[in-house]
Design a protein around this motif. Structure first.
Motif, PDB file in Angstrom:
ATOM      1  N   UNK A 235       0.818  -1.073  -0.150  1.00 21.61           N
ATOM      2  CA  UNK A 235      -0.002  -0.106  -0.022  1.00 21.61           C
ATOM      3  C   UNK A 235       0.810   1.093  -0.145  1.00 21.61           C
ATOM      4  N   UNK A 236       1.660   1.446   0.892  1.00 19.34           N
ATOM      5  CA  UNK A 236       2.537   2.509   0.922  1.00 19.34           C
ATOM      6  C   UNK A 236       3.650   2.724  -0.383  1.00 19.34           C
ATOM      7  N   UNK A 237       4.064   1.554  -1.188  1.00 22.81           N
ATOM      8  CA  UNK A 237       4.778   1.822  -2.256  1.00 22.81           C
ATOM      9  C   UNK A 237       4.156   2.075  -3.248  1.00 22.81           C
ATOM     10  N   UNK A 238       2.684   1.620  -3.440  1.00 22.36           N
ATOM     11  CA  UNK A 238       1.682   2.056  -4.297  1.00 22.36           C
ATOM     12  C   UNK A 238       1.380   3.672  -4.387  1.00 22.36           C
ATOM     13  N   UNK A 239       1.267   3.994  -3.000  1.00 28.50           N
ATOM     14  CA  UNK A 239       0.861   5.416  -2.780  1.00 28.50           C
ATOM     15  C   UNK A 239       1.989   6.356  -2.988  1.00 28.50           C
ATOM     16  N   UNK A 240       3.411   5.861  -2.900  1.00 29.40           N
ATOM     17  CA  UNK A 240       4.348   6.607  -3.213  1.00 29.40           C
ATOM     18  C   UNK A 240       4.561   6.745  -4.834  1.00 29.40           C
ATOM     19  N   UNK A 241       4.331   5.791  -5.280  1.00 27.49           N
ATOM     20  CA  UNK A 241       4.397   5.770  -7.023  1.00 27.49           C
ATOM     21  C   UNK A 241       3.160   6.647  -7.440  1.00 27.49           C
ATOM     22  N   UNK A 242       2.033   6.582  -6.876  1.00 28.59           N
ATOM     23  CA  UNK A 242       1.009   7.575  -7.221  1.00 28.59           C
ATOM     24  C   UNK A 242       1.209   8.802  -7.009  1.00 28.59           C
ATOM     25  N   UNK A 243       1.935   9.389  -5.838  1.00 28.32           N
ATOM     26  CA  UNK A 243       2.197  10.545  -5.451  1.00 28.32           C
ATOM     27  C   UNK A 243       3.217  11.066  -6.613  1.00 28.32           C
ATOM     28  N   UNK A 244       4.166  10.240  -6.756  1.00 28.10           N
ATOM     29  CA  UNK A 244       5.428  10.726  -7.613  1.00 28.10           C
ATOM     30  C   UNK A 244       4.875  11.231  -8.858  1.00 28.10           C
ATOM     31  N   UNK A 245       3.780  10.197  -9.462  1.00 28.43           N
ATOM     32  CA  UNK A 245       3.059  10.944 -10.819  1.00 28.43           C
ATOM     33  C   UNK A 245       2.514  12.031 -10.697  1.00 28.43           C
ATOM     34  N   UNK A 246       1.897  12.256  -9.735  1.00 34.02           N
ATOM     35  CA  UNK A 246       0.921  13.157  -9.559  1.00 34.02           C
ATOM     36  C   UNK A 246       1.676  14.867  -9.459  1.00 34.02           C
ATOM     37  N   UNK A 247       2.730  14.662  -8.530  1.00 33.94           N
ATOM     38  CA  UNK A 247       3.771  15.511  -8.351  1.00 33.94           C
ATOM     39  C   UNK A 247       4.512  15.931  -9.584  1.00 33.94           C
ATOM     40  N   UNK A 248       4.810  14.890 -10.576  1.00 30.95           N
ATOM     41  CA  UNK A 248       5.420  15.268 -11.864  1.00 30.95           C
ATOM     42  C   UNK A 248       4.574  15.791 -13.118  1.00 30.95           C
ATOM     43  N   UNK A 249       3.344  15.997 -12.640  1.00 38.46           N
ATOM     44  CA  UNK A 249       2.598  16.390 -13.816  1.00 38.46           C
ATOM     45  C   UNK A 249       2.593  17.712 -13.942  1.00 38.46           C
ATOM     46  N   UNK A 250       2.507  18.870 -13.217  1.00 38.66           N
ATOM     47  CA  UNK A 250       2.583  20.440 -13.224  1.00 38.66           C
ATOM     48  C   UNK A 250       3.953  20.728 -14.251  1.00 38.66           C
ATOM     49  N   UNK A 251       3.685  21.429 -15.281  1.00 40.24           N
ATOM     50  CA  UNK A 251       4.833  21.721 -15.835  1.00 40.24           C
ATOM     51  C   UNK A 251       4.883  21.083 -17.220  1.00 40.24           C
TER      52      UNK A 251
ATOM     53  N   UNK B 265       0.322  14.753 -21.114  1.00 41.14           N
ATOM     54  CA  UNK B 265      -0.189  14.456 -19.678  1.00 41.14           C
ATOM     55  C   UNK B 265      -1.358  13.368 -19.678  1.00 41.14           C
ATOM     56  N   UNK B 266      -2.002  12.996 -20.771  1.00 37.48           N
ATOM     57  CA  UNK B 266      -2.962  12.095 -20.538  1.00 37.48           C
ATOM     58  C   UNK B 266      -2.476  10.582 -20.163  1.00 37.48           C
ATOM     59  N   UNK B 267      -1.223  10.364 -20.831  1.00 37.70           N
ATOM     60  CA  UNK B 267      -0.717   9.000 -20.651  1.00 37.70           C
ATOM     61  C   UNK B 267      -0.558   8.601 -19.147  1.00 37.70           C
ATOM     62  N   UNK B 268       0.751   9.454 -18.566  1.00 42.63           N
ATOM     63  CA  UNK B 268       0.675   9.335 -17.029  1.00 42.63           C
ATOM     64  C   UNK B 268      -0.582   9.571 -16.188  1.00 42.63           C
ATOM     65  N   UNK B 269      -1.430  10.244 -16.389  1.00 45.05           N
ATOM     66  CA  UNK B 269      -2.611  10.744 -15.674  1.00 45.05           C
ATOM     67  C   UNK B 269      -3.408   9.671 -15.792  1.00 45.05           C
TER      68      UNK B 269
END
Length: 430
Positions: free
Chosen positions: A194-210, A216-220
């Motif tokens: 759960x924590x590993x998946x949460x970290x991956x999800x958060x990393x993708x979300x943080x990388x989106x701006x800019x 954007x659609x593919x990683x989102x």
């Protein structure tokens, strides 16, 4: 040992049939991915780049889906047979051998299912890929089927590793009774996953701006199913209270069938989780894709061909997984139905309670799926500074399809069980 493996498979066909169906669906989706990679290697050029991109996306979505679905199916498979494993130990079978037998059974079922899935999917591979690439000459043969089968076996056995370990630790006292007590514990594996998946999800979300909006659609798109994976991993912390909470909105005096279904789904949490998690993934996949595309592109919807290619396999796997788990558990509920009838309940009440359980499974999954879709839409909106789009039409479509399948898998076996003689059923299972 071979007799024990094959005899148990034959004696619990209904239970293992669900795992076989999920393995077959995973093999069919794997054939789509494998054919994409094999065709890309053969054709080269720009077509190969497109094929690699599409096949890679399908692969990632399928892996996320398969790990959740096969894990829940394997857990339920073992939970439904705990008394049998206890009897094995009383008969002198060592715990290590119990684990080896269960793991071998999972691998055998995975091989058979994956091979059947590859064969069944072969005629559809060409038409399916041409939905996105009209002039592609699709290739898929035994050389590519072998690694697909191997990967499916790996995924199924990996998803069932914890369950096989639990089977070997089943105390012999279980042979005297067969309750399915609520399991609210969080294992170390669940915390890590759960924590590993949460970290991956958060990393993708943080990388989106800019990022370039066109990219954007593919990683989102991955945010929805990954969020569903986080929700599935942490399910023991909240799922039983959530079920009791929202189903309590219906007063007890309004529907006796709803009261029975409400208590059954909350108490038998392992069975409920196995039905809810795959549907949650399905809703997150479809709703997440439409939410991501509509939010980033300003309201445009993805083409039907692309959706069918990207999500067809993972959606099929999720929905079949949910229906299979409900069907698997129905065979062990004949005594429960007989007790209700013996206590004065009517067949209509039992059928209504079964239908209410299906509704509870699907609506709970819809609530969780909407959380995953909302995370996707809000992350995309924050990245491009626009209003979010939540893909509600896709959510409604998948929820409706899930309800139809779940009702069929719940009500039909219940109707067949009600045809059995009540005293004989109670005497047989006493």
């Amino acid at each position: 040992m071979l007799e024990l493996i094959l005899g148990d498979l034959a004696g619990n066909v209904r239970v293992w049939l669900g795992a076989l169906l999920v393995a077959a669906a995973t093999g069919a989706v794997g054939a789509v991915v494998g054919s994409g990679f094999q065709t890309a290697i053969a054709v080269g050029g720009d077509q190969a780049l497109a094929l690699y991109g599409l096949a890679g996306t399908i692969l990632l979505l399928t892996v996320i889906t398969a790990l959740i679905v096969t894990g829940t199916v394997a857990n339920l498979t073992v939970a439904l047979q705990q008394r049998g494993y206890a009897l094995w130990q009383l008969a002198g079978v060592a715990p290590g051998r119990v684990r080896a037998v269960v793991t071998t059974q999972l691998a055998l079922v995975a091989v058979l299912g994956a091979a059947a899935g590859c064969v069944a999917a072969s005629p559809a591979l060409g038409p399916l890929w041409r939905l996105a690439l009209s002039d592609v000459d699709v290739r898929f043969d035994a050389r590519e089927a072998v690694p697909v089968i191997a990967v499916v076996v790996l995924v199924v056995t990996l998803g069932g590793a914890r369950s096989a370990g639990r089977a070997s630790r089943t105390p012999p006292i279980r042979s005297l009774r067969e309750p399915e007590l609520p399991d609210r514990s969080m294992s170390a594996g669940r915390w890590v996953t759960g924590l590993a998946t949460l970290a991956i999800t958060a990393a993708i979300v943080v990388s989106l701006p800019g990022r370039d909006p066109d990219r954007l659609t593919a990683p989102l798109t991955f945010v929805g199913p990954l969020t569903a994976g986080v929700l599935a991993a942490f399910g023991p912390l909240y799922l039983a209270p959530l079920l009791r909470g929202w189903t309590g909105v219906v007063p007890v005096t309004l529907s006796g069938a709803w009261f029975l279904a409400r208590n059954s789904t909350a108490h038998h949490i392992a069975r409920s989780t196995a039905a809810i998690s795959p549907i949650t993934v399905a809703i997150a996949l479809a709703g997440g894709l439409y939410a991501a595309d509509a939010t980033v592109s300003g309201g445009d919807s993805p083409g039907a061909g692309s959706v069918a290619l990207l999500l067809g396999g993972p959606l099929l796997l999720s929905l079949l997984g949910a229906a299979a788990t409900v069907f698997m558990g129905s065979g062990r509920r004949e005594r429960e139905f007989a007790l209700l009838l013996a206590a004065g309940g009517t067949p209509a009440t039992v059928l209504a309670a079964a239908a209410a359980e299906a509704v509870i499974y699907v609506l709970t999954a819809a609530l969780l799926g909407l959380v995953a879709v909302a995370v996707t839409a809000l992350a995309g909106a924050a990245a491009v500074d626009t209003a979010p789009s939540f893909g509600l039409a896709a959510v409604a479509a998948v929820t409706g399809a899930s309800l139809v399948l779940t009702l069929a898998a719940t009500v039909l076996p219940t109707a067949l069980a009600l045809r059995r003689d009540v005293p004989r059923t109670l005497a047989r299972d006493a």
